[in-house]
Design a protein around this motif. Structure first.
Motif, PDB file in Angstrom:
ATOM      1  N   UNK A 158       0.872  -1.193   0.000  1.00  0.00           N
ATOM      2  CA  UNK A 158       0.000   0.000   0.000  1.00  0.00           C
ATOM      3  C   UNK A 158       0.909   1.243   0.000  1.00  0.00           C
ATOM      4  N   UNK A 159       0.700   2.139  -0.969  1.00  0.00           N
ATOM      5  CA  UNK A 159       1.607   3.293  -1.043  1.00  0.00           C
ATOM      6  C   UNK A 159       1.377   4.303   0.083  1.00  0.00           C
ATOM      7  N   UNK A 160       2.444   4.931   0.524  1.00  0.00           N
ATOM      8  CA  UNK A 160       2.373   6.058   1.471  1.00  0.00           C
ATOM      9  C   UNK A 160       3.602   6.917   1.255  1.00  0.00           C
ATOM     10  N   UNK A 161       3.598   8.085   1.824  1.00  0.00           N
ATOM     11  CA  UNK A 161       4.735   8.996   1.632  1.00  0.00           C
ATOM     12  C   UNK A 161       5.085   9.648   2.971  1.00  0.00           C
ATOM     13  N   UNK A 162       6.260   9.317   3.477  1.00  0.00           N
ATOM     14  CA  UNK A 162       6.706   9.975   4.711  1.00  0.00           C
ATOM     15  C   UNK A 162       7.382  11.288   4.293  1.00  0.00           C
ATOM     16  N   UNK A 163       6.527  12.286   4.066  1.00  0.00           N
ATOM     17  CA  UNK A 163       6.995  13.556   3.508  1.00  0.00           C
ATOM     18  C   UNK A 163       7.373  14.564   4.594  1.00  0.00           C
ATOM     19  N   UNK A 164       7.069  14.241   5.852  1.00  0.00           N
ATOM     20  CA  UNK A 164       7.332  15.180   6.939  1.00  0.00           C
ATOM     21  C   UNK A 164       6.289  16.283   6.963  1.00  0.00           C
ATOM     22  N   UNK A 165       6.248  17.009   8.084  1.00  0.00           N
ATOM     23  CA  UNK A 165       5.337  18.163   8.104  1.00  0.00           C
ATOM     24  C   UNK A 165       5.914  19.287   8.949  1.00  0.00           C
ATOM     25  N   UNK A 166       5.392  20.479   8.710  1.00  0.00           N
ATOM     26  CA  UNK A 166       5.780  21.609   9.544  1.00  0.00           C
ATOM     27  C   UNK A 166       4.594  22.006  10.416  1.00  0.00           C
ATOM     28  N   UNK A 167       4.883  22.253  11.685  1.00  0.00           N
ATOM     29  CA  UNK A 167       3.870  22.790  12.600  1.00  0.00           C
ATOM     30  C   UNK A 167       4.290  24.236  12.839  1.00  0.00           C
ATOM     31  N   UNK A 168       3.432  25.158  12.437  1.00  0.00           N
ATOM     32  CA  UNK A 168       3.894  26.538  12.336  1.00  0.00           C
ATOM     33  C   UNK A 168       3.403  27.442  13.465  1.00  0.00           C
ATOM     34  N   UNK A 169       4.245  28.432  13.800  1.00  0.00           N
ATOM     35  CA  UNK A 169       3.823  29.542  14.668  1.00  0.00           C
ATOM     36  C   UNK A 169       3.751  30.766  13.759  1.00  0.00           C
ATOM     37  N   UNK A 170       2.563  31.308  13.617  1.00  0.00           N
ATOM     38  CA  UNK A 170       2.427  32.471  12.719  1.00  0.00           C
ATOM     39  C   UNK A 170       2.571  33.790  13.486  1.00  0.00           C
ATOM     40  N   UNK A 171       2.552  33.700  14.842  1.00  0.00           N
ATOM     41  CA  UNK A 171       2.732  34.898  15.680  1.00  0.00           C
ATOM     42  C   UNK A 171       3.709  34.570  16.805  1.00  0.00           C
ATOM     43  N   UNK A 172       4.481  35.562  17.289  1.00  0.00           N
ATOM     44  CA  UNK A 172       5.482  35.288  18.337  1.00  0.00           C
ATOM     45  C   UNK A 172       4.868  34.643  19.574  1.00  0.00           C
ATOM     46  N   UNK A 173       3.642  35.016  19.915  1.00  0.00           N
ATOM     47  CA  UNK A 173       3.034  34.454  21.133  1.00  0.00           C
ATOM     48  C   UNK A 173       2.725  32.956  21.012  1.00  0.00           C
ATOM     49  N   UNK A 174       2.825  32.430  19.798  1.00  0.00           N
ATOM     50  CA  UNK A 174       2.603  30.976  19.629  1.00  0.00           C
ATOM     51  C   UNK A 174       3.879  30.153  19.837  1.00  0.00           C
ATOM     52  N   UNK A 175       5.028  30.856  19.980  1.00  0.00           N
ATOM     53  CA  UNK A 175       6.300  30.124  20.099  1.00  0.00           C
ATOM     54  C   UNK A 175       6.372  29.212  21.330  1.00  0.00           C
ATOM     55  N   UNK A 176       5.876  29.635  22.514  1.00  0.00           N
ATOM     56  CA  UNK A 176       5.915  28.711  23.664  1.00  0.00           C
ATOM     57  C   UNK A 176       5.151  27.417  23.393  1.00  0.00           C
ATOM     58  N   UNK A 177       4.097  27.512  22.605  1.00  0.00           N
ATOM     59  CA  UNK A 177       3.320  26.313  22.262  1.00  0.00           C
ATOM     60  C   UNK A 177       4.168  25.365  21.400  1.00  0.00           C
ATOM     61  N   UNK A 178       4.959  25.948  20.513  1.00  0.00           N
ATOM     62  CA  UNK A 178       5.866  25.114  19.699  1.00  0.00           C
ATOM     63  C   UNK A 178       6.857  24.382  20.594  1.00  0.00           C
ATOM     64  N   UNK A 179       7.377  25.128  21.626  1.00  0.00           N
ATOM     65  CA  UNK A 179       8.316  24.497  22.575  1.00  0.00           C
ATOM     66  C   UNK A 179       7.666  23.303  23.248  1.00  0.00           C
TER      67      UNK A 179
END
Ligand SMILES: Cc1cc2nc3c(=O)[nH]c(=O)nc-3n(C[C@H](O)[C@H](O)[C@H](O)COP(=O)(O)OP(=O)(O)OC[C@H]3O[C@@H](n4cnc5c(N)ncnc54)[C@H](O)[C@@H]3O)c2cc1C
Length: 207
Positions: A83-104
């Motif tokens: 069965x085909x699949x693609x481990x292409x990776x992903x980015x989880x983004x912070x679009x504003x500085x206040x979202x950076x702690x959530x990324x941490x």
């Protein structure tokens, strides 16, 4: 005589349950009942097709363990059955500085869950993966991938029927009757009795 297990729901959960049961207990007869004319036409066939890495889940929880183990099992199953699949990776983004702690926090969960090579990346590096995104920073998750879950479900169905399991589509269960030695599911398409019932029908109102 073989004990009979009835499974309601022909989405990925019902079909995977049926297949694992048949692998573990070849002595059982398994029947899957699905109300639609085809399998996997609800959530399974209409989700985002992401192979989740387990990065979001709180370390040590059953959810995290389930996702991490399921990730490996899914890829093994797909490799085994072409069965085909693609481990292409992903980015989880912070679009504003206040979202950076959530990324941490997400990064910390991912590391604790054992994900390798996940890391914070700059806006420029993010655009190398996804040119149309405008971010402050993001997380790179190389393990995430994409897949067509309908194909996975159909492969389960193929294996189930090849091993003697029964799949009845167009069978909408409308009520369930239990007696001392059997359980009967009733629908417009008829009645089926078994020894054990497993409902994998997401939310199914029953009488
Ligand atoms: C918007 C969205 C995006 C998602 N994206 C992802 C993703 O990217 N990656 C991921 O891993 N997960 C994702 N998920 C979650 C994933 O789709 C579900 O966990 C999975 O599909 C659930 O499978 P299921 O078999 O339980 O449900 P379903 O696929 O809905 O199967 C239930 C089946 O039961 C049948 N049924 C219901 N009532 C009866 C009845 N009375 N008689 C007989 N049959 C009946 C239905 O017809 C249906 O076929 C997403 C979910 C949503 C909502």
């Amino acid at each position: 005589m073989k004990k009979e297990v009835l499974i309601i729901g022909g989405g990925i959960v019902g079909l995977a349950t049926a297949w694992r049961l048949m692998e573990a207990r070849p002595d059982l007869k398994v029947t899957v009942l699905e109300k639609e004319p085809e399998l996997a036409t609800h959530q399974t066939g209409h989700n985002s097709g992401v192979i989740h890495s387990g990065i979001y889940y709180r370390p040590g929880t059953l959810r995290a363990r389930n996702c991490m183990e399921g990730y490996g099992e899914l890829l093994r199953f797909c490799d085994e059955h072409g069965i085909p699949y693609d481990i292409c990776g992903k980015v989880i983004v912070a679009t504003r500085p206040e979202e950076l702690p959530q990324l941490d926090k997400i990064l910390d969960h991912g590391l604790q869950n054992g994900l390798k090579d996940i890391r914070r990346i700059s806006a420029a590096e993010t655009r190398e993966h996804e040119p149309h995104v405008n971010v402050v920073e993001s997380l790179w998750v190389p393990q995430a991938g994409i897949i067509n879950y309908r194909k996975v479900a159909n492969k389960y169905a193929e294996l189930i029927t090849a091993r003697g399991g029964v799949i009845r589509t167009g069978f909408k269960v409308t009520s369930i009757k239990r007696s001392t030695n059997e359980i009967t599911v009733i629908g417009e398409a008829g009645e089926v009795s078994g020894d054990l019932l497993i409902s994998c029908a997401a939310c199914m109102p029953i009488k």
